[in-house]
Motif scaffolding. Sequence first.
Motif, short mmCIF file in Angstrom:
data_model
loop_
_atom_site.label_atom_id
_atom_site.label_comp_id
_atom_site.label_asym_id
_atom_site.label_seq_id
_atom_site.Cartn_x
_atom_site.Cartn_y
_atom_site.Cartn_z
N ARG A 97 6.44 0.49 -2.20
CA ARG A 97 6.92 1.31 -3.49
C ARG A 97 6.02 2.18 -3.83
O ARG A 97 4.98 1.45 -4.25
CB ARG A 97 7.76 0.41 -4.58
CG ARG A 97 9.09 -0.47 -4.14
CD ARG A 97 10.09 0.58 -3.89
NE ARG A 97 11.46 -0.27 -3.59
CZ ARG A 97 11.97 -0.41 -2.54
NH1 ARG A 97 11.60 -0.03 -1.53
NH2 ARG A 97 13.16 -1.21 -2.53
N ASP A 98 6.13 3.42 -3.84
CA ASP A 98 5.28 4.21 -4.62
C ASP A 98 5.28 4.16 -6.18
O ASP A 98 6.02 4.94 -6.69
CB ASP A 98 5.38 5.57 -4.20
CG ASP A 98 4.40 6.60 -4.45
OD1 ASP A 98 3.33 6.09 -5.07
OD2 ASP A 98 4.49 7.79 -4.16
N LEU A 99 4.49 3.23 -6.62
CA LEU A 99 4.71 2.89 -8.12
C LEU A 99 3.88 3.42 -8.89
O LEU A 99 3.95 3.61 -10.05
CB LEU A 99 4.79 1.36 -8.16
CG LEU A 99 5.86 0.33 -7.47
CD1 LEU A 99 5.56 -1.00 -7.89
CD2 LEU A 99 7.31 1.00 -8.03
N GLY A 100 2.72 3.94 -8.28
CA GLY A 100 1.50 4.65 -9.17
C GLY A 100 0.79 3.51 -9.82
O GLY A 100 -0.13 4.10 -10.57
N VAL A 101 0.93 2.47 -9.72
CA VAL A 101 0.00 1.39 -10.36
C VAL A 101 -0.57 0.54 -9.42
O VAL A 101 -0.23 -0.19 -8.56
CB VAL A 101 1.29 0.64 -11.19
CG1 VAL A 101 0.67 -0.72 -11.91
CG2 VAL A 101 2.13 1.31 -12.01
N ARG A 102 -2.17 0.24 -10.07
CA ARG A 102 -2.87 -0.53 -9.09
C ARG A 102 -2.73 -1.80 -9.23
O ARG A 102 -2.14 -2.27 -10.28
CB ARG A 102 -4.38 -0.20 -9.69
CG ARG A 102 -5.42 -1.04 -8.98
CD ARG A 102 -6.80 -0.64 -9.18
NE ARG A 102 -7.27 0.50 -9.16
CZ ARG A 102 -7.69 0.96 -8.26
NH1 ARG A 102 -8.27 0.29 -7.23
NH2 ARG A 102 -8.30 2.28 -7.98
N GLY A 103 -2.57 -2.58 -8.14
CA GLY A 103 -2.29 -4.02 -8.11
C GLY A 103 -1.13 -4.68 -7.95
O GLY A 103 -1.02 -5.91 -8.11
N ILE A 104 -0.26 -3.84 -7.96
CA ILE A 104 1.15 -4.27 -7.74
C ILE A 104 2.06 -3.85 -6.74
O ILE A 104 2.95 -4.75 -6.35
CB ILE A 104 2.00 -3.85 -9.31
CG1 ILE A 104 3.09 -4.66 -9.30
CG2 ILE A 104 2.35 -2.40 -9.20
CD1 ILE A 104 3.81 -4.48 -10.65
N ARG A 153 1.95 5.07 -1.35
CA ARG A 153 1.96 6.34 -0.49
C ARG A 153 1.29 6.41 0.53
O ARG A 153 1.91 6.68 1.81
CB ARG A 153 2.14 7.40 -1.73
CG ARG A 153 2.45 8.79 -0.62
CD ARG A 153 2.21 9.90 -1.71
NE ARG A 153 0.83 10.20 -1.81
CZ ARG A 153 0.19 11.33 -2.26
NH1 ARG A 153 0.99 12.48 -2.40
NH2 ARG A 153 -1.10 11.37 -2.36
N ALA A 154 0.00 6.31 0.52
CA ALA A 154 -0.91 6.36 1.62
C ALA A 154 -0.50 5.23 2.76
O ALA A 154 -0.61 5.90 4.06
CB ALA A 154 -2.37 6.41 1.24
N ARG A 155 -0.21 4.26 2.49
CA ARG A 155 0.19 3.12 3.50
C ARG A 155 1.37 3.53 4.05
O ARG A 155 1.66 3.27 5.39
CB ARG A 155 0.09 1.89 2.82
CG ARG A 155 -1.51 1.24 2.39
CD ARG A 155 -1.34 -0.14 1.83
NE ARG A 155 -2.60 -0.65 1.59
CZ ARG A 155 -2.97 -1.01 0.30
NH1 ARG A 155 -2.29 -0.93 -0.61
NH2 ARG A 155 -4.28 -1.49 0.15
#
Length: 280
Positions: free
Chosen positions: A242-249, A118-120
């Motif tokens: 994609r704003d997936l909310g998961v680190r590293g993916i 989201r930040a990017r």
Amino acid sequence: MTSTSSGGSRRSSVVETPAPTLKDRRAAVPGKDWDRLVPAQDHTWTPTQRVSVCIPAHNPRGLLTTLGALGVQSYPLGLLEVVVVDDGSDPPLDLGDDWPFRLEVVRVEPDGRFSAGRARNTAADAAMGDILLFLDADVMPERQVVEAYARWFARCPIAVPMGVCNFVDVGGRTSDELVAAVADGTLAERLAGRQVDDQAWRERTFARTRDLRDEAIDAFRTVVGATFAVSAHQFRAVGGFRDLGVRGIEDTELGYRLHADGAVLIVDRHARHWHDGKRS
């Protein structure tokens, strides 16, 4: 969401490079062998494209060093802007306005999830450049990094150049010392002898594919959100992160869509970065 800016007034609209045609995508680099894009040694080049450096930041500790390193880049600073997204830092970031490039800070409030994507995207939405360069707040680019990335787009609008990143403890060096080392090209020398993590997991894929010169269906896995560039047009055409909310993916998933869209993934070893601290 709030924003502040320095280093010049904001233009009313984004200026983008023309969209590559289907013929461009098929013929630009047959087999994705990006060696075809490397110019002759006597080739001259005049930079014309604006580069927007997009940096997500949440309570960053090394951001001033990163910005200092961007301020001594070999690329014309008049063609460089930096968009920092303050992703819920406490206290909010105050970066001042004494920078040799245009700087914009955009504040977004946290929602309790991992939100680098989201930040990017927020940074990319605010960016005015033809080229988007994604960098993390704790990563120092060497002096030639922006220039190294930008050169590819003059020859291929669907290039996605990726730099290499060394993870190292820079303890004992002040921010001013590190920026001075970037400016005079001695950063690697000053950090010599320290334990370095060179992302061996990426290097195994690079070795197997001759630095991605040989097309591979899993090449997208080497896209790292902290150290790569893409044209603003192609980034928006594939829908951004994609704003997936998961680190590293989030960066891997974007790499997949860029690769499927015909992007030419390039390993540029002249685009060398240094991350302060171990890889998580």
